[in-house]
Scaffold this motif. Structure first.
Motif, PDB file in Angstrom:
ATOM      1  N   GLY A  75       0.760  -1.244   0.000  1.00  0.00           N
ATOM      2  CA  GLY A  75       0.000   0.000   0.000  1.00  0.00           C
ATOM      3  C   GLY A  75       0.791   1.294   0.000  1.00  0.00           C
ATOM      4  N   LYS A  76       2.115   1.224   0.122  1.00  0.00           N
ATOM      5  CA  LYS A  76       2.892   2.472   0.227  1.00  0.00           C
ATOM      6  C   LYS A  76       3.559   2.853  -1.090  1.00  0.00           C
ATOM      7  CE  LYS A  76       3.422   2.345   5.140  1.00  0.00           C
ATOM      8  NZ  LYS A  76       1.956   2.686   5.000  1.00  0.00           N
ATOM      9  N   VAL A  77       4.334   1.946  -1.648  1.00  0.00           N
ATOM     10  CA  VAL A  77       5.020   2.219  -2.913  1.00  0.00           C
ATOM     11  C   VAL A  77       4.798   1.073  -3.884  1.00  0.00           C
ATOM     12  CG1 VAL A  77       6.858   3.626  -1.884  1.00  0.00           C
ATOM     13  CG2 VAL A  77       7.156   1.147  -2.085  1.00  0.00           C
ATOM     14  N   LEU A  78       4.947   1.382  -5.152  1.00  0.00           N
ATOM     15  CA  LEU A  78       4.896   0.350  -6.180  1.00  0.00           C
ATOM     16  C   LEU A  78       5.991   0.633  -7.185  1.00  0.00           C
ATOM     17  CD1 LEU A  78       2.969  -2.109  -7.018  1.00  0.00           C
ATOM     18  CD2 LEU A  78       2.265  -0.567  -8.842  1.00  0.00           C
ATOM     19  N   SER A  79       6.901  -0.318  -7.350  1.00  0.00           N
ATOM     20  CA  SER A  79       7.924  -0.223  -8.385  1.00  0.00           C
ATOM     21  C   SER A  79       7.377  -0.876  -9.642  1.00  0.00           C
ATOM     22  CB  SER A  79       9.194  -0.963  -7.959  1.00  0.00           C
ATOM     23  OG  SER A  79       9.787  -0.310  -6.861  1.00  0.00           O
ATOM     24  N   LEU A  80       7.528  -0.189 -10.761  1.00  0.00           N
ATOM     25  CA  LEU A  80       7.055  -0.732 -12.031  1.00  0.00           C
ATOM     26  C   LEU A  80       8.220  -1.046 -12.938  1.00  0.00           C
ATOM     27  CD1 LEU A  80       4.052   1.653 -12.730  1.00  0.00           C
ATOM     28  CD2 LEU A  80       3.964  -0.730 -12.011  1.00  0.00           C
ATOM     29  N   ARG A  81       7.938  -1.863 -13.978  1.00  0.00           N
ATOM     30  CA  ARG A  81       8.981  -2.222 -14.944  1.00  0.00           C
ATOM     31  C   ARG A  81       9.306  -1.027 -15.824  1.00  0.00           C
ATOM     32  NH1 ARG A  81       7.182  -8.321 -16.955  1.00  0.00           N
ATOM     33  NH2 ARG A  81       7.054  -9.183 -14.821  1.00  0.00           N
ATOM     34  N   ASN A  82      10.551  -0.953 -16.226  1.00  0.00           N
ATOM     35  CA  ASN A  82      10.964   0.052 -17.206  1.00  0.00           C
ATOM     36  C   ASN A  82      10.044  -0.004 -18.423  1.00  0.00           C
ATOM     37  OD1 ASN A  82      12.750   1.799 -18.716  1.00  0.00           O
ATOM     38  ND2 ASN A  82      14.193   1.261 -17.081  1.00  0.00           N
TER      39      ASN A  82
END
Ligand code: C2E
Ligand code: C2E
Ligand code: C2E
Ligand code: C2E
Lengths: 73, 73
Positions: free
Chosen positions: B35-42
């Protein structure tokens, strides 16, 4: 079905060394040091099976025979 | 530079609704409920910027202006 490897079982299988090296490169790219399991992309299955010496059915059978699949196709 | 979104900031930006929906679909595909951060793919950057109404420089500028980029290109 997710492709999940048991890292402790994998460490114990000498002939799996090419797979260990592939897995290590992903661990380092991620900084993922949980050390127990590693989930890989569906896209990685082909590369992994080539390292196990064959096509996808052969490679999956090999990973299963080595006891390194927590979950997989 | 990893593409990392601040999910709390994102929730507060009404015009970012298309981005919120894209992000929600990934959260559900993963079962990732931190719920805090989301890393996405390049690879996702292009799609994300299209949702922000433009090319990559425009999209990244928009995400920054909204204050939703923890880290990014
Ligand atoms: N839970 C989850 N998170 C995801 C997924 N795809 C991307 N991410 C998140 O988005 C970050 C950037 O992904 P990337 O640009 O593809 O950049 C990735 C990618 O190029 C490579 N990589 C990491 N894991 C794998 C993998 O299992 N297979 C392959 N082929 N590449 C991987 O290393 C880079 C850095 O990886 P991370 O530090 O983990 O950083 C990842 C991770 O935080 C996913 O399917 N599930
Ligand atoms: N597939 C998978 N990979 C995992 C899992 N837990 C950790 N990792 C991998 O291990 C790296 C370090 O995780 P961390 O120390 O828990 O610390 C993480 C975490 O606290 C947080 N974080 C960043 N992006 C995300 C995200 O998209 N989701 C979650 N839940 N946390 C994230 O920032 C740190 C760096 O995240 P990443 O760049 O993604 O890099 C992560 C990710 O590549 C997991 O359950 N499944
Ligand atoms: N475009 C995009 N799609 C996403 C992202 N996160 C998840 N997905 C989609 O959702 C599926 C399940 O993700 P997961 O549960 O995190 O399950 C993932 C995760 O546990 C791990 N994984 C894959 N890539 C990465 C990565 O770059 N970093 C980390 N830390 N884990 C990864 O491998 C599992 C299977 O990956 P896939 O077969 O690729 O299957 C992924 C992918 O199709 C994202 O940030 N961007
Ligand atoms: N370190 C690590 N653990 C793994 C991996 N594969 C499976 N697990 C373990 O099994 C659960 C499901 O992982 P997932 O399918 O990657 O699905 C994960 C993943 O998609 C995402 N996630 C969790 N932490 C991170 C993170 O730090 N970074 C990224 N990018 N995604 C994360 O949230 C989902 C649920 O995570 P959890 O409830 O924590 O629970 C995770 C974790 O305990 C792996 O490759 N590395």
């Amino acid at each position: 079905r997710k492709l999940v490897l048991d890292l402790e079982a994998l460490r114990a299988v000498d002939p799996a060394e090419p797979v260990q090296r592939f897995v290590q490169s992903i661990i380092e790219a991620r900084g993922d040091f949980n050390g127990k399991v590693l989930s890989l992309r569906n896209d990685d299955l082909k590369a992994l099976c080539v390292l196990c010496g064959g096509d996808i059915p052969t490679g999956v059978a090999q990973l299963r025979a080595w006891g390194v699949l927590v979950d997989g196709p």
